[in-house]
Design a protein around this motif. Structure first.
Motif: not given
Ligand code: UDP
Length: 406
Positions: A78-95
């Protein structure tokens, strides 16, 4: 095992001598690479080739792969996709899980004089920097030009703790308070993936996969990843096939740090819908000769990515002198000058149009391939890459000192 001297016939003796000279300046220092997968994807591809060559040059180089559970790699994808500009949701627990896995890995690791951390997955190891005097470099292989700001804000806390950051191209870099260095990736011309192959090996590979070489073959080699747009490739093939009698090969495997592969594969199979001229090949790891043969035996290579880091598969295709049609994203425009060393496209329609045109104009296609090979030879071979890294490591070790290289 390939000897470093074997590269002299491709890049000249002077460059190889320079590598030995630079490597000598690092005597007594150790360099540790850390990433998140040993197989699959461009980073593993490069490290597999580079570490043995660095060792031959006398550099104490090592490579560690961090461990993580399935959840960790789902988060980092998800990080990878998000950093490439794709919309993703990452929760606090996931961080928090991400940080926890980084901490566990750091607890088990010994760090070297220069710690060279690749990509976002192990970025937070820096929080566990054990002693002073060591240099930490973050090597970013992905395109950071349009990251999701929430993920970037999180990442930034770690990236800024490094002594410097390396990006593949100016357009990928971010404004950062630490020094940034631009070093593009490379391919190894003598690896199984890229070396010259005898015709019978190419013939046999096509035969084994049941692909007819008497008709044009269009090929994309990639992990099955949405951002490589395999479904778009099939759609472009279909449009072009209304005009020219072509076959399509979509070949690739997975990477241990990419959990999305099977899902993408299902979509690709549904889209292909039993078309006998579409060959979907699931390749096991270490299919280098097969990939080499498929690239060499194809009429046109595609890399229709929607987002891309550097795009090593493009360099691989161009090095083989293949007419290449690729998405104008990430590092691909560095490798392809439109209508000179390949074709850059922006859509399914554009890709289909160019497939048709290159099939109908083989001499033009051949010229594109020839120019592409020359460009890769001059800019994107592993020897240049090693020189850039050695210069970077030397500059980190001797910061502020004048280094005599003569
Ligand atoms: N590759 C491979 N097997 C596969 C798919 C890809 O060996 O099944 C290789 C490919 O030849 C290239 C690298 O993995 O060397 C992919 O690098 P690229 O920069 O094109 O993309 P990434 O996968 O890193 O996004």
């Amino acid at each position: 095992m390939i000897r470093i001297e074997q590269y002299e016939s491709i890049v000249g003796k002077v460059l190889i001598e320079e590598l030995f000279l630079l490597a000598g300046k690092l005597e007594g220092r150790s360099i540790q690479n850390i990433n998140s997968t040993a197989v699959g994807g461009g980073v593993a591809e490069i490290l597999n080739r580079m570490i043995p060559l660095l060792k031959q040059l006398g550099v104490s180089a090592s490579w560690d792969v961090i461990r993580g559970d399935e959840k960790f790699f789902e988060i980092t994808k998800k990080f990878h996709n998000g950093l490439h500009g794709v919309e993703v949701e990452i929760s606090q627990e996931e961080y928090e899980h991400f940080l926890h896995v980084n901490e566990e890995n750091a607890d088990d690791m010994e760090f070297s004089d220069i710690v060279f951390v690749h990509d976002p997955q192990p970025v937070a190891l820096i929080d566990h920097r054990k002693t002073n005097g060591r240099k930490w470099v973050w090597r970013c292989h992905i395109d950071f030009s349009r990251p999701d700001p929430r993920i970037w804000n999180f990442m930034q806390k770690y990236v800024t703790q490094y002594d410097s950051a390396v990006f593949s191209a100016p357009a990928f870099a971010r404004t950062l308070p630490i020094p940034q260095v631009l070093i593009s990736p490379s391919i190894d011309p003598l690896s199984d993936k890229n070396k010259e192959l005898p015709d019978p090996v190419i013939e046999q590979t096509f035969e084994r996969f049941g692909i007819d070489r008497s008709r044009p073959v269009i090929t994309q080699i990639s992990r099955f990843d949405y951002l490589k747009d395999p479904v778009g490739v099939i759609r472009a093939y279909r449009k072009a096939k209304n005009h020219v009698d072509i076959q399509l090969v979509l070949a690739g495997g997975g990477a241990t740090d990419d959990p999305e592969g099977p899902m993408v594969m299902e979509k690709v199979q549904a889209e292909a819908a039993n078309d006998k001229d579409i060959h979907i090949l699931l390749l096991p790891p270490s299919s280098d000769i097969e990939i080499n043969a498929l690239q060499r035996g194809s009429t046109i290579i595609l890399q229709k990515s929607l987002r891309e880091g550097f795009g090593l598969t493009v360099a691989e295709a161009l090095w083989k002198g293949k007419p290449t049609i690729a998405g104008a994203v990430g590092g691909i425009p560095l490798q392809i000058t439109h209508k000179h060393s390949g074709i850059l496209t922006y859509s399914v329609e554009g890709t289909a149009q160019w497939i048709k045109q290159l099939i109908n104009e083989p001499e033009y296609a051949r010229k594109l391939g020839e120019n592409g090979r020359e460009h890769i030879k001059n800019n994107y071979l592993i020897t240049r890459h090693i020189r850039d890294y050695l210069l970077l490591f030397t500059s980190l070790m001797y910061e502020g000192d004048l280094v005599y290289l003569g």
